[in-house]
Design an enzyme around this catalytic site. Structure first.
Site, PDB file in Angstrom:
ATOM      1  N   LYS A  13     -81.242  19.901   1.166  1.00 35.61           N
ATOM      2  CA  LYS A  13     -82.560  19.715   1.809  1.00 35.61           C
ATOM      3  C   LYS A  13     -83.665  19.565   0.753  1.00 35.61           C
ATOM      4  CE  LYS A  13     -82.658  23.649   4.067  1.00 35.61           C
ATOM      5  NZ  LYS A  13     -81.374  24.326   3.712  1.00 35.61           N
ATOM      6  N   ARG A  88     -86.307  28.017  11.080  1.00 31.81           N
ATOM      7  CA  ARG A  88     -84.956  28.535  10.878  1.00 31.81           C
ATOM      8  C   ARG A  88     -84.474  29.269  12.127  1.00 31.81           C
ATOM      9  NH1 ARG A  88     -85.086  28.708   4.912  1.00 31.81           N
ATOM     10  NH2 ARG A  88     -82.973  28.995   4.122  1.00 31.81           N
ATOM     11  N   ARG A 127     -76.046  24.703  -8.862  1.00 30.77           N
ATOM     12  CA  ARG A 127     -77.507  24.814  -8.908  1.00 30.77           C
ATOM     13  C   ARG A 127     -77.924  25.969  -9.836  1.00 30.77           C
ATOM     14  NH1 ARG A 127     -80.567  25.068  -3.312  1.00 30.77           N
ATOM     15  NH2 ARG A 127     -79.684  27.154  -3.079  1.00 30.77           N
ATOM     16  N   ARG A 139     -82.177  31.984  -8.957  1.00 26.81           N
ATOM     17  CA  ARG A 139     -82.533  32.644  -7.695  1.00 26.81           C
ATOM     18  C   ARG A 139     -81.625  33.839  -7.432  1.00 26.81           C
ATOM     19  NH1 ARG A 139     -83.162  28.064  -3.092  1.00 26.81           N
ATOM     20  NH2 ARG A 139     -82.558  29.870  -1.845  1.00 26.81           N
ATOM     21  N   ARG A 150     -76.064  34.351   3.870  1.00 28.48           N
ATOM     22  CA  ARG A 150     -77.006  33.298   4.282  1.00 28.48           C
ATOM     23  C   ARG A 150     -76.333  32.303   5.221  1.00 28.48           C
ATOM     24  NH1 ARG A 150     -78.741  31.179  -1.315  1.00 28.48           N
ATOM     25  NH2 ARG A 150     -80.188  29.785  -0.249  1.00 28.48           N
TER      26      ARG A 150
HETATM   27  P1  AMP Z   1     -84.492  28.651   1.037  1.00 32.13           P
HETATM   28  O1  AMP Z   1     -85.187  28.404  -0.260  1.00 32.13           O
HETATM   29  O2  AMP Z   1     -84.942  27.707   2.075  1.00 32.13           O
HETATM   30  O3  AMP Z   1     -83.006  28.666   0.870  1.00 32.13           O
HETATM   31  O4  AMP Z   1     -84.933  30.086   1.516  1.00 32.13           O
HETATM   32  C1  AMP Z   1     -84.643  31.229   0.744  1.00 32.13           C
HETATM   33  C2  AMP Z   1     -84.832  32.472   1.585  1.00 32.13           C
HETATM   34  O5  AMP Z   1     -86.184  32.559   2.010  1.00 32.13           O
HETATM   35  C3  AMP Z   1     -84.036  32.513   2.834  1.00 32.13           C
HETATM   36  O6  AMP Z   1     -82.706  32.947   2.645  1.00 32.13           O
HETATM   37  C4  AMP Z   1     -84.864  33.487   3.653  1.00 32.13           C
HETATM   38  O7  AMP Z   1     -84.635  34.805   3.233  1.00 32.13           O
HETATM   39  C5  AMP Z   1     -86.277  33.115   3.302  1.00 32.13           C
HETATM   40  N1  AMP Z   1     -86.783  32.084   4.228  1.00 32.13           N
HETATM   41  C6  AMP Z   1     -87.132  30.824   3.893  1.00 32.13           C
HETATM   42  N2  AMP Z   1     -87.568  30.143   4.960  1.00 32.13           N
HETATM   43  C7  AMP Z   1     -87.496  30.983   5.977  1.00 32.13           C
HETATM   44  C8  AMP Z   1     -87.776  30.861   7.360  1.00 32.13           C
HETATM   45  N3  AMP Z   1     -88.219  29.707   7.882  1.00 32.13           N
HETATM   46  N4  AMP Z   1     -87.586  31.929   8.133  1.00 32.13           N
HETATM   47  C9  AMP Z   1     -87.152  33.103   7.625  1.00 32.13           C
HETATM   48  N5  AMP Z   1     -86.846  33.281   6.356  1.00 32.13           N
HETATM   49  C10 AMP Z   1     -87.009  32.231   5.521  1.00 32.13           C
END
Ligand code: AMP
Length: 311
Positions: A13, A88, A127, A139, A150
């Site tokens: 994404k 999400r 990554r 990360r 996740r």
């Molecule tokens: P990402 O970078 O999109 O993989 O997001 C990393 C982490 O941020 C996720 O595993 C969640 O803990 C938190 N997170 C990001 N976006 C959301 C969302 N829309 N709703 C809830 N938690 C989020």
């Protein structure tokens, strides 16, 4: 254009969002990035999110909805945006619908990147490796253990969105196992077919890149030609200069010679004159010397004449 990118962690994404941003000049709104920035800044929301994120959980809906509500009000989001990692959950999707409805904005499409779960671990590990190689901080949630959590979250909380958006005829599915380039092309093809991208908007970057390539080539050729021409004219220009330089050096040597000659001329006559004068003086002196005896002779001859007369 307003677009949602949907897919499990590691589906690409973020990568695709960045490519779309680059190509269409719209902003990428990644809730994950925003939360990580808040965590790094040490804000109360950030600190709360950091804990949840490192455990692979989801940050409360109201927190992320609040972040997005503020962010889409920013001027750079006016032209359009790509939502990466939001919504999400179904409540988040509903909150977004409401936000857009209030602003009389339309969501163009939801692109789901479908990938084999078995490929995700390898992608996330890659990554992490690449991040480490760049010297950046990896990360906290890019580990096999957190990834498993996740993925479980994705299946239970996020996958229902596939149904949510397909019901609303917004869902488009792309094979996320293709190469990055192929996925980008496929997304662009779909968006063009939808009318979310004007054909021109879709074509332009291609022709623009072609045009820029041609422009680069032309610029190179022009530069080459110009260099050659410049070198030629420089040579040409240098010819008279060289000639002039030669002439100048000749003139300089001539001048030197002339100066030398002049010096000589100035010196010589002087010397000559002095010599001549000296010679003349000497001759005169000699003459004077010679004249005295003559006078004496004259005197003695006159004496003897008198003696003879008297005798
Ligand atoms: P990402 O970078 O999109 O993989 O997001 C990393 C982490 O941020 C996720 O595993 C969640 O803990 C938190 N997170 C990001 N976006 C959301 C969302 N829309 N709703 C809830 N938690 C989020």
């Amino acid at each position: 254009m307003r677009l949602i990118l949907l897919g499990p962690p590691g589906s690409g994404k973020g990568t695709q969002a960045q490519r779309l941003v680059h190509r269409h000049g719209i902003v990428q709104l990644s809730t994950g990035e925003m939360l990580r920035a808040a965590a790094a800044a040490g804000t109360p929301v950030g600190l709360q999110a950091k804990e949840i994120m490192s455990n692979g959980g989801l940050v409360p809906d109201e927190v992320v909805v609040g972040i997005i509500a503020d962010r889409i009000e920013e001027p750079d989001a006016k032209k359009g945006f790509i939502l990466d990692g939001f919504p999400r959950t179904v409540p988040q999707a509903e909150a977004l619908d409401e936000l857009l409805r209030k602003k009389h904005l339309k969501l163009d499409a939801v692109v789901e990147l479908r990938v084999n779960e078995s490929a995700l671990l390898a992608r996330v590990e890659k990554r992490a490796e690449e991040t480490r190689a760049r010297g950046e901080e990896v990360r906290l949630d890019d580990t096999p253990e957190v990834l498993t959590k996740r993925l479980a979250q994705y299946r239970s909380m996020t996958e229902p969105l596939i149904h949510y958006y397909s019901e609303r005829r917004k869902l488009l599915t792309v094979d996320g196992m293709m190469t990055i380039e192929h996925v980008t092309r496929e997304i662009n093809r779909i968006l063009t077919a939808l009318g979310a991208l004007e054909p021109k908007e879709h074509e332009e970057p291609k022709s623009a890149s072609k045009a820029s390539k041609t422009a680069k080539k032309t610029a190179k050729q022009t530069a080459k030609k110009a260099t050659k021409k410049a070198a030629k004219s420089a040579k040409k220009a240098a010819k008279p200069a060289r000639k002039a330089a030669k002439g100048a050096s000749k003139a300089v040597s001539k001048t030197k010679a002339a100066k030398k000659a002049a010096k000589k001329i100035v010196k010589q006559p002087a010397k000559k004159t002095v010599k001549k004068a000296a010679k003349q003086a000497a001759r005169a002196a000699n003459a004077r010397k010679g004249a005295k005896p003559a006078k004496r002779l004259q005197k003695s001859s006159r004496k003897s004449e008198l003696n003879a007369r008297s005798g």
